[in-house]
Design a protein around this motif. Sequence first.
Motif, PDB file in Angstrom:
ATOM      1  N   SER A 185      53.298  13.922 143.122  1.00 50.49           N
ATOM      2  CA  SER A 185      53.926  12.746 142.515  1.00 50.49           C
ATOM      3  C   SER A 185      54.591  13.074 141.186  1.00 50.49           C
ATOM      4  O   SER A 185      55.464  12.348 140.733  1.00 50.49           O
ATOM      5  CB  SER A 185      52.910  11.623 142.322  1.00 50.49           C
ATOM      6  N   ARG A 186      54.212  14.158 140.586  1.00 47.85           N
ATOM      7  CA  ARG A 186      54.812  14.542 139.300  1.00 47.85           C
ATOM      8  C   ARG A 186      56.306  14.819 139.457  1.00 47.85           C
ATOM      9  O   ARG A 186      57.063  14.625 138.523  1.00 47.85           O
ATOM     10  CB  ARG A 186      54.107  15.747 138.712  1.00 47.85           C
ATOM     11  N   GLY A 187      56.733  15.245 140.635  1.00 53.00           N
ATOM     12  CA  GLY A 187      58.137  15.550 140.848  1.00 53.00           C
ATOM     13  C   GLY A 187      58.804  14.653 141.870  1.00 53.00           C
ATOM     14  O   GLY A 187      59.918  14.928 142.299  1.00 53.00           O
ATOM     15  N   LYS A 188      58.123  13.580 142.268  1.00 50.20           N
ATOM     16  CA  LYS A 188      58.641  12.702 143.315  1.00 50.20           C
ATOM     17  C   LYS A 188      59.132  11.395 142.712  1.00 50.20           C
ATOM     18  O   LYS A 188      58.448  10.765 141.926  1.00 50.20           O
ATOM     19  CB  LYS A 188      57.533  12.414 144.326  1.00 50.20           C
ATOM     20  N   SER A 189      60.342  11.007 143.114  1.00 46.59           N
ATOM     21  CA  SER A 189      60.883   9.737 142.630  1.00 46.59           C
ATOM     22  C   SER A 189      60.278   8.581 143.419  1.00 46.59           C
ATOM     23  O   SER A 189      59.744   8.767 144.517  1.00 46.59           O
ATOM     24  CB  SER A 189      62.400   9.715 142.770  1.00 46.59           C
ATOM     25  N   LEU A 190      60.396   7.400 142.852  1.00 48.19           N
ATOM     26  CA  LEU A 190      59.948   6.207 143.564  1.00 48.19           C
ATOM     27  C   LEU A 190      60.681   6.083 144.892  1.00 48.19           C
ATOM     28  O   LEU A 190      60.083   5.742 145.911  1.00 48.19           O
ATOM     29  CB  LEU A 190      60.191   4.963 142.704  1.00 48.19           C
ATOM     30  N   GLU A 191      61.976   6.381 144.875  1.00 42.81           N
ATOM     31  CA  GLU A 191      62.786   6.283 146.085  1.00 42.81           C
ATOM     32  C   GLU A 191      62.299   7.251 147.161  1.00 42.81           C
ATOM     33  O   GLU A 191      62.194   6.890 148.338  1.00 42.81           O
ATOM     34  CB  GLU A 191      64.246   6.552 145.745  1.00 42.81           C
ATOM     35  N   MET A 192      61.979   8.474 146.767  1.00 43.50           N
ATOM     36  CA  MET A 192      61.478   9.467 147.725  1.00 43.50           C
ATOM     37  C   MET A 192      60.139   9.031 148.311  1.00 43.50           C
ATOM     38  O   MET A 192      59.908   9.144 149.509  1.00 43.50           O
ATOM     39  CB  MET A 192      61.340  10.828 147.053  1.00 43.50           C
ATOM     40  N   ALA A 193      59.261   8.538 147.449  1.00 44.42           N
ATOM     41  CA  ALA A 193      57.937   8.093 147.906  1.00 44.42           C
ATOM     42  C   ALA A 193      58.071   6.910 148.853  1.00 44.42           C
ATOM     43  O   ALA A 193      57.417   6.861 149.900  1.00 44.42           O
ATOM     44  CB  ALA A 193      57.061   7.724 146.723  1.00 44.42           C
ATOM     45  N   ALA A 194      58.921   5.962 148.493  1.00 48.34           N
ATOM     46  CA  ALA A 194      59.115   4.781 149.336  1.00 48.34           C
ATOM     47  C   ALA A 194      59.660   5.176 150.701  1.00 48.34           C
ATOM     48  O   ALA A 194      59.191   4.687 151.734  1.00 48.34           O
ATOM     49  CB  ALA A 194      60.053   3.786 148.652  1.00 48.34           C
ATOM     50  N   ALA A 195      60.633   6.067 150.711  1.00 50.74           N
ATOM     51  CA  ALA A 195      61.236   6.504 151.974  1.00 50.74           C
ATOM     52  C   ALA A 195      60.209   7.205 152.864  1.00 50.74           C
ATOM     53  O   ALA A 195      60.164   6.968 154.074  1.00 50.74           O
ATOM     54  CB  ALA A 195      62.422   7.426 151.708  1.00 50.74           C
ATOM     55  N   SER A 196      59.360   8.019 152.264  1.00 54.24           N
ATOM     56  CA  SER A 196      58.389   8.762 153.076  1.00 54.24           C
ATOM     57  C   SER A 196      57.252   7.880 153.588  1.00 54.24           C
ATOM     58  O   SER A 196      56.529   8.270 154.501  1.00 54.24           O
ATOM     59  CB  SER A 196      57.830   9.951 152.296  1.00 54.24           C
ATOM     60  N   HIS A 197      57.108   6.686 152.996  1.00 54.91           N
ATOM     61  CA  HIS A 197      56.054   5.762 153.427  1.00 54.91           C
ATOM     62  C   HIS A 197      56.602   4.505 154.090  1.00 54.91           C
ATOM     63  O   HIS A 197      55.844   3.570 154.374  1.00 54.91           O
ATOM     64  CB  HIS A 197      55.171   5.366 152.241  1.00 54.91           C
ATOM     65  N   GLY A 198      57.910   4.456 154.319  1.00 47.97           N
ATOM     66  CA  GLY A 198      58.508   3.305 154.988  1.00 47.97           C
ATOM     67  C   GLY A 198      58.477   2.032 154.158  1.00 47.97           C
ATOM     68  O   GLY A 198      58.363   0.933 154.698  1.00 47.97           O
ATOM     69  N   VAL A 199      58.584   2.178 152.837  1.00 45.55           N
ATOM     70  CA  VAL A 199      58.533   1.043 151.920  1.00 45.55           C
ATOM     71  C   VAL A 199      59.948   0.670 151.497  1.00 45.55           C
ATOM     72  O   VAL A 199      60.777   1.542 151.249  1.00 45.55           O
ATOM     73  CB  VAL A 199      57.674   1.416 150.681  1.00 45.55           C
ATOM     74  N   ASP A 200      60.210  -0.621 151.408  1.00 42.78           N
ATOM     75  CA  ASP A 200      61.512  -1.101 150.934  1.00 42.78           C
ATOM     76  C   ASP A 200      61.605  -0.839 149.430  1.00 42.78           C
ATOM     77  O   ASP A 200      60.906  -1.480 148.640  1.00 42.78           O
ATOM     78  CB  ASP A 200      61.649  -2.594 151.230  1.00 42.78           C
ATOM     79  N   ILE A 201      62.455   0.106 149.036  1.00 45.30           N
ATOM     80  CA  ILE A 201      62.553   0.510 147.636  1.00 45.30           C
ATOM     81  C   ILE A 201      63.024  -0.626 146.744  1.00 45.30           C
ATOM     82  O   ILE A 201      62.551  -0.774 145.619  1.00 45.30           O
ATOM     83  CB  ILE A 201      63.439   1.766 147.465  1.00 45.30           C
ATOM     84  N   ASP A 202      63.938  -1.442 147.229  1.00 45.36           N
ATOM     85  CA  ASP A 202      64.439  -2.535 146.399  1.00 45.36           C
ATOM     86  C   ASP A 202      63.341  -3.564 146.106  1.00 45.36           C
ATOM     87  O   ASP A 202      63.244  -4.072 144.988  1.00 45.36           O
ATOM     88  CB  ASP A 202      65.651  -3.206 147.059  1.00 45.36           C
ATOM     89  N   GLU A 203      62.514  -3.832 147.088  1.00 48.72           N
ATOM     90  CA  GLU A 203      61.397  -4.761 146.901  1.00 48.72           C
ATOM     91  C   GLU A 203      60.366  -4.170 145.940  1.00 48.72           C
ATOM     92  O   GLU A 203      59.851  -4.863 145.062  1.00 48.72           O
ATOM     93  CB  GLU A 203      60.754  -5.074 148.251  1.00 48.72           C
ATOM     94  N   LEU A 204      60.089  -2.891 146.098  1.00 50.33           N
ATOM     95  CA  LEU A 204      59.134  -2.214 145.215  1.00 50.33           C
ATOM     96  C   LEU A 204      59.609  -2.267 143.764  1.00 50.33           C
ATOM     97  O   LEU A 204      58.862  -2.655 142.866  1.00 50.33           O
ATOM     98  CB  LEU A 204      58.938  -0.760 145.652  1.00 50.33           C
ATOM     99  N   VAL A 205      60.866  -1.888 143.535  1.00 54.74           N
ATOM    100  CA  VAL A 205      61.415  -1.879 142.179  1.00 54.74           C
ATOM    101  C   VAL A 205      61.418  -3.288 141.587  1.00 54.74           C
ATOM    102  O   VAL A 205      61.070  -3.486 140.420  1.00 54.74           O
ATOM    103  CB  VAL A 205      62.824  -1.242 142.167  1.00 54.74           C
ATOM    104  N   ALA A 206      61.774  -4.275 142.392  1.00 56.21           N
ATOM    105  CA  ALA A 206      61.770  -5.666 141.916  1.00 56.21           C
ATOM    106  C   ALA A 206      60.367  -6.092 141.495  1.00 56.21           C
ATOM    107  O   ALA A 206      60.194  -6.723 140.444  1.00 56.21           O
ATOM    108  CB  ALA A 206      62.319  -6.599 142.993  1.00 56.21           C
ATOM    109  N   ASP A 207      59.359  -5.742 142.290  1.00 60.29           N
ATOM    110  CA  ASP A 207      57.978  -6.103 141.955  1.00 60.29           C
ATOM    111  C   ASP A 207      57.509  -5.383 140.694  1.00 60.29           C
ATOM    112  O   ASP A 207      56.819  -5.965 139.852  1.00 60.29           O
ATOM    113  CB  ASP A 207      57.033  -5.788 143.114  1.00 60.29           C
ATOM    114  N   MET A 208      57.885  -4.125 140.557  1.00 55.38           N
ATOM    115  CA  MET A 208      57.490  -3.363 139.374  1.00 55.38           C
ATOM    116  C   MET A 208      58.141  -3.950 138.119  1.00 55.38           C
ATOM    117  O   MET A 208      57.495  -4.097 137.085  1.00 55.38           O
ATOM    118  CB  MET A 208      57.848  -1.884 139.544  1.00 55.38           C
TER     119      MET A 208
END
Length: 69
Positions: free
Chosen positions: A37-60
Amino acid sequence: MTKIEKEMLIMDALGLDAGLVPVLQKHGLNCFGCPSSRGKSLEMAAASHGVDIDELVADMNAFLQNVSE
């Protein structure tokens, strides 16, 4: 207020506020404990876990907004 962007590294986002951990967990991301995770972006993590990045960022960002009020 600093805004979360999907390109941010997970650890950089958590450096803004450790209270974001439950937000990541809500979306099924437990990457914050993973060494990669030290070198992984939120977008990369979301993509690898099938998470909607826009929803994640909005919630954060909503969390950070509520904390700063």
